[in-house]
Design a protein around this motif. Sequence first.
Motif, PDB file in Angstrom:
ATOM      1  N   TRP A 625       9.124  22.884 -24.492  1.00 37.82           N
ATOM      2  CA  TRP A 625       8.034  22.002 -24.082  1.00 37.82           C
ATOM      3  C   TRP A 625       8.438  20.530 -24.186  1.00 37.82           C
ATOM      4  O   TRP A 625       8.207  19.746 -23.264  1.00 37.82           O
ATOM      5  CB  TRP A 625       6.812  22.221 -24.963  1.00 37.82           C
ATOM      6  N   ARG A 626       9.018  20.168 -25.326  1.00 44.48           N
ATOM      7  CA  ARG A 626       9.304  18.753 -25.588  1.00 44.48           C
ATOM      8  C   ARG A 626      10.399  18.179 -24.687  1.00 44.48           C
ATOM      9  O   ARG A 626      10.307  17.034 -24.241  1.00 44.48           O
ATOM     10  CB  ARG A 626       9.759  18.569 -27.046  1.00 44.48           C
ATOM     11  N   ASN A 627      11.433  18.958 -24.436  1.00 44.79           N
ATOM     12  CA  ASN A 627      12.660  18.394 -23.865  1.00 44.79           C
ATOM     13  C   ASN A 627      12.821  18.606 -22.368  1.00 44.79           C
ATOM     14  O   ASN A 627      13.725  18.028 -21.767  1.00 44.79           O
ATOM     15  CB  ASN A 627      13.873  18.962 -24.602  1.00 44.79           C
ATOM     16  N   SER A 628      11.952  19.431 -21.757  1.00 46.39           N
ATOM     17  CA  SER A 628      11.975  19.559 -20.298  1.00 46.39           C
ATOM     18  C   SER A 628      11.239  18.355 -19.727  1.00 46.39           C
ATOM     19  O   SER A 628      10.028  18.207 -19.909  1.00 46.39           O
ATOM     20  CB  SER A 628      11.294  20.860 -19.865  1.00 46.39           C
ATOM     21  N   ASN A 629      11.958  17.505 -19.030  1.00 40.38           N
ATOM     22  CA  ASN A 629      11.423  16.214 -18.610  1.00 40.38           C
ATOM     23  C   ASN A 629      10.140  16.373 -17.790  1.00 40.38           C
ATOM     24  O   ASN A 629      10.108  17.101 -16.800  1.00 40.38           O
ATOM     25  CB  ASN A 629      12.465  15.463 -17.780  1.00 40.38           C
ATOM     26  N   GLY A 630       9.097  15.681 -18.237  1.00 41.99           N
ATOM     27  CA  GLY A 630       7.847  15.669 -17.481  1.00 41.99           C
ATOM     28  C   GLY A 630       6.953  16.863 -17.691  1.00 41.99           C
ATOM     29  O   GLY A 630       5.815  16.870 -17.196  1.00 41.99           O
ATOM     30  N   LEU A 631       7.431  17.878 -18.410  1.00 42.90           N
ATOM     31  CA  LEU A 631       6.651  19.103 -18.554  1.00 42.90           C
ATOM     32  C   LEU A 631       5.304  18.822 -19.213  1.00 42.90           C
ATOM     33  O   LEU A 631       4.268  19.348 -18.788  1.00 42.90           O
ATOM     34  CB  LEU A 631       7.433  20.135 -19.368  1.00 42.90           C
ATOM     35  N   LEU A 632       5.304  17.987 -20.248  1.00 45.12           N
ATOM     36  CA  LEU A 632       4.074  17.673 -20.959  1.00 45.12           C
ATOM     37  C   LEU A 632       3.380  16.436 -20.413  1.00 45.12           C
ATOM     38  O   LEU A 632       2.344  16.022 -20.944  1.00 45.12           O
ATOM     39  CB  LEU A 632       4.358  17.485 -22.453  1.00 45.12           C
ATOM     40  N   GLY A 633       3.915  15.859 -19.351  1.00 46.45           N
ATOM     41  CA  GLY A 633       3.297  14.697 -18.719  1.00 46.45           C
ATOM     42  C   GLY A 633       2.665  15.061 -17.391  1.00 46.45           C
ATOM     43  O   GLY A 633       2.251  16.198 -17.170  1.00 46.45           O
ATOM     44  N   ASP A 634       2.619  14.086 -16.480  1.00 41.40           N
ATOM     45  CA  ASP A 634       1.965  14.320 -15.190  1.00 41.40           C
ATOM     46  C   ASP A 634       2.955  14.572 -14.053  1.00 41.40           C
ATOM     47  O   ASP A 634       2.583  14.529 -12.883  1.00 41.40           O
ATOM     48  CB  ASP A 634       1.041  13.155 -14.833  1.00 41.40           C
ATOM     49  N   ALA A 635       4.214  14.861 -14.416  1.00 41.00           N
ATOM     50  CA  ALA A 635       5.220  15.175 -13.396  1.00 41.00           C
ATOM     51  C   ALA A 635       5.044  16.617 -12.916  1.00 41.00           C
ATOM     52  O   ALA A 635       4.511  17.458 -13.634  1.00 41.00           O
ATOM     53  CB  ALA A 635       6.623  14.983 -13.962  1.00 41.00           C
ATOM     54  N   PRO A 636       5.528  16.915 -11.716  1.00 39.61           N
ATOM     55  CA  PRO A 636       5.436  18.296 -11.224  1.00 39.61           C
ATOM     56  C   PRO A 636       6.253  19.261 -12.080  1.00 39.61           C
ATOM     57  O   PRO A 636       7.259  18.882 -12.686  1.00 39.61           O
ATOM     58  CB  PRO A 636       6.028  18.210  -9.809  1.00 39.61           C
ATOM     59  N   LEU A 637       5.805  20.506 -12.129  1.00 42.47           N
ATOM     60  CA  LEU A 637       6.614  21.573 -12.704  1.00 42.47           C
ATOM     61  C   LEU A 637       7.727  21.914 -11.730  1.00 42.47           C
ATOM     62  O   LEU A 637       7.467  22.154 -10.546  1.00 42.47           O
ATOM     63  CB  LEU A 637       5.748  22.808 -12.957  1.00 42.47           C
ATOM     64  N   HIS A 638       8.949  21.935 -12.232  1.00 43.66           N
ATOM     65  CA  HIS A 638      10.092  22.114 -11.333  1.00 43.66           C
ATOM     66  C   HIS A 638      10.666  23.529 -11.407  1.00 43.66           C
ATOM     67  O   HIS A 638      10.367  24.305 -12.310  1.00 43.66           O
ATOM     68  CB  HIS A 638      11.169  21.077 -11.636  1.00 43.66           C
ATOM     69  N   GLU A 639      11.508  23.793 -10.420  1.00 43.58           N
ATOM     70  CA  GLU A 639      12.153  25.093 -10.311  1.00 43.58           C
ATOM     71  C   GLU A 639      12.986  25.384 -11.550  1.00 43.58           C
ATOM     72  O   GLU A 639      12.975  26.494 -12.071  1.00 43.58           O
ATOM     73  CB  GLU A 639      13.009  25.106  -9.044  1.00 43.58           C
ATOM     74  N   ASN A 640      13.714  24.370 -12.008  1.00 45.69           N
ATOM     75  CA  ASN A 640      14.511  24.523 -13.213  1.00 45.69           C
ATOM     76  C   ASN A 640      14.786  23.162 -13.831  1.00 45.69           C
ATOM     77  O   ASN A 640      14.419  22.120 -13.259  1.00 45.69           O
ATOM     78  CB  ASN A 640      15.815  25.301 -12.943  1.00 45.69           C
ATOM     79  N   TYR A 641      15.431  23.177 -15.001  1.00 40.74           N
ATOM     80  CA  TYR A 641      15.642  21.966 -15.796  1.00 40.74           C
ATOM     81  C   TYR A 641      17.073  21.942 -16.319  1.00 40.74           C
ATOM     82  O   TYR A 641      17.677  22.983 -16.575  1.00 40.74           O
ATOM     83  CB  TYR A 641      14.645  21.915 -16.962  1.00 40.74           C
ATOM     84  N   HIS A 642      17.589  20.732 -16.469  1.00 42.45           N
ATOM     85  CA  HIS A 642      18.955  20.558 -16.975  1.00 42.45           C
ATOM     86  C   HIS A 642      18.967  20.836 -18.476  1.00 42.45           C
ATOM     87  O   HIS A 642      18.224  20.202 -19.240  1.00 42.45           O
ATOM     88  CB  HIS A 642      19.429  19.140 -16.704  1.00 42.45           C
ATOM     89  N   PRO A 643      19.792  21.775 -18.951  1.00 50.56           N
ATOM     90  CA  PRO A 643      19.761  22.145 -20.375  1.00 50.56           C
ATOM     91  C   PRO A 643      20.285  21.074 -21.309  1.00 50.56           C
ATOM     92  O   PRO A 643      19.965  21.099 -22.505  1.00 50.56           O
ATOM     93  CB  PRO A 643      20.646  23.395 -20.419  1.00 50.56           C
ATOM     94  N   VAL A 644      21.062  20.130 -20.801  1.00 52.92           N
ATOM     95  CA  VAL A 644      21.641  19.095 -21.660  1.00 52.92           C
ATOM     96  C   VAL A 644      20.829  17.804 -21.601  1.00 52.92           C
ATOM     97  O   VAL A 644      20.540  17.185 -22.627  1.00 52.92           O
ATOM     98  CB  VAL A 644      23.109  18.819 -21.264  1.00 52.92           C
ATOM     99  N   THR A 645      20.413  17.393 -20.405  1.00 49.54           N
ATOM    100  CA  THR A 645      19.681  16.129 -20.257  1.00 49.54           C
ATOM    101  C   THR A 645      18.174  16.325 -20.173  1.00 49.54           C
ATOM    102  O   THR A 645      17.416  15.381 -20.394  1.00 49.54           O
ATOM    103  CB  THR A 645      20.131  15.394 -18.988  1.00 49.54           C
ATOM    104  N   GLY A 646      17.727  17.517 -19.806  1.00 53.83           N
ATOM    105  CA  GLY A 646      16.305  17.787 -19.635  1.00 53.83           C
ATOM    106  C   GLY A 646      15.756  17.406 -18.280  1.00 53.83           C
ATOM    107  O   GLY A 646      14.568  17.618 -18.011  1.00 53.83           O
TER     108      GLY A 646
END
Length: 667
Positions: A625-646
Amino acid sequence: MILKRFLYFCTLAALPVACTVSNDHSSGETNLQQAYPNVLALQEAPATAKVMGKSGLSAFSDLGAWHAYSLPTHFTGGFTGPFLMTQQNGVWASPSLANLYFSNAATGKPLALDSAAFEAVYLPGKLVQTYTGKELDLKMELIFISSRSALVQVQLTNKTGADLQAGWRGTTWLPDSHFKATDKGVRLEQKKENTIVRLWVPETVKVQVAENKYELAAHQDKTIKKDEQVQLLLAQSAVFSEEELAQEQPVIAAAFKNPEEEFAQNTQRWNSYVQQVLPEAKNDTLSRLAVKSLITLASNWRTPAGELKHAGVFPSYAYRGFHGFWAWDSWKHAVALVQFHPELAKDQMRTMYDYQDEYGMIADCIFRDTLIEQHNWRDTKPPLSGWAIHKIYEKTNDKAFVEELLPKLLKYHAWWYANRDHDQNGLCEYGSTDGTRIAAAWESGMDNAVRFDKAVMLQNNASAWSLNQESVDLNSYLYAEKKYIAQLLQAVGKAEQAKTYLQKAEQLAAQIREVFYDAESGYFYDVRLEDKSKIKVMGPEGWLPLWAEVATKEQAAAVQAKIMDPKVFNTHVPFPTLDASHPEFNPRKGYWRGPVWLDQAYFGLQGLRKYGYTQEAAMLQQKLWRNSNGLLGDAPLHENYHPVTGERLNAAHFSWSAAHVLMLLNE
């Protein structure tokens, strides 16, 4: 159980908390629609008709409509769009097709409005704009009233000190198109497309049209007196045929007659949706995430049209390649949809089973218009439909639905062993109908996974080929499906047949534990057909035996150690789709060679929980939850996330990401 719940709430306590919104709605008086504004950023100013890239827009749709709208970035008097999913895999018909404008009734001088007095809000199920200036107080709201039509309601007060006239005007970007005046509105017609866009007002009014623009009086020969409060109404429809347009006419007429009822029904429906998906814990950050997931699924919802015989959910309206229904996406969507819309969940299952062939195979993906995209029969997708049917039954207790789909499920389950078990040893392989390795990799759902790099194809029969490797995830899915089938058979009174599937499940379980597990490295791998040697690439397929509950406790402990290892799967965003130490690890360009997919994270987290690793799962879920960029904000939910940068990767507004967020929040 007490320990699990304690750890869950400890995890919640570590998350950021916005303004608290109570999740106790037992009184039924809380307006949940108003409680969750702007959970997703939705202001758009498209420059052209075409959408570029995989995250080219954010838009709102509802009730399975094939068109959508956004909020403008400044006050235009209208809503951005519509975005038409009825043609070319998605185009903007206009920057704003219907814009309200005002002029002095005596002089004809246009009224200039100050954009600084403008505010736009996206509520679940509704778009709202307010304008508070020295000239006007104005509130403009848009909701969908059917799967083909939206209603715009304007409440305004004239503060200019003079009488005003109001009208609607707009232009279009669509090529080879023109506006045509009609009774009580205008219609936008195209020479090369069947889509008809129709604008309606309640009364017969003056209309002026040119090829690509129009002006339409907002009301019949009236002025808005100074200090007068008035209501203006406009409806917009996007349909595939004259027949559909005729069907919308009484819908529009009823909405114009009683718009308050339409808005009340919208609020009631969306309050119900939101209440069903909110997590039990009173944490507003996670509640907003749940609502964002809900509206992601709702805006990807499409009703039957063309070749699509039942309703379902797109993977993403924002990516031109995803305007269809996919098999394993559908199974995942359905498990989340049943939380708030059980009938849509059932239709999501039916729409793929509509494309089951005589042998039992289900198509990989299907589309509304096969002149744009062809249905893909080169492969199917992993067998998760039994899981989804069982989840729907668990929630609804609908035995008629089980009896409807169970014979088809049994046929599909048997198809795997008739067409994807090259050596007939009871362990299946991914494959294709055309003998190509790329289609066989697609069948796994993990399109370019490293484990398939050196695979070759083997022919099973005239229309079936297998990879020369047996896959641990496929056989784990099949094991789980046998158990789900047994439970479904028991539900419809077929206990003896259920016993047979349970026996077969236990036989398969022994094979999975024996064949796919490597004791030396402590992980599950695919194996080569010719000698049963392990293909030692660590990916999410190796934790699927935990989700399926087929691993021994000792095997699960070893897999858990790999998941918790920061050098392997416990990255900044945990659960990458490839061992982070592997030389082919390439999240930004790798697709299934590193990025974190939330479905696979779900399988990993739930697998850990099933073997008692509750604390570890709670910690990893918090990192997710914390490290996937934008997940807890108002950004769209994406197909996938970068495991190192988020960072967010690939398609935005991705439905199965939304679906698995809801599962993780509510299971």
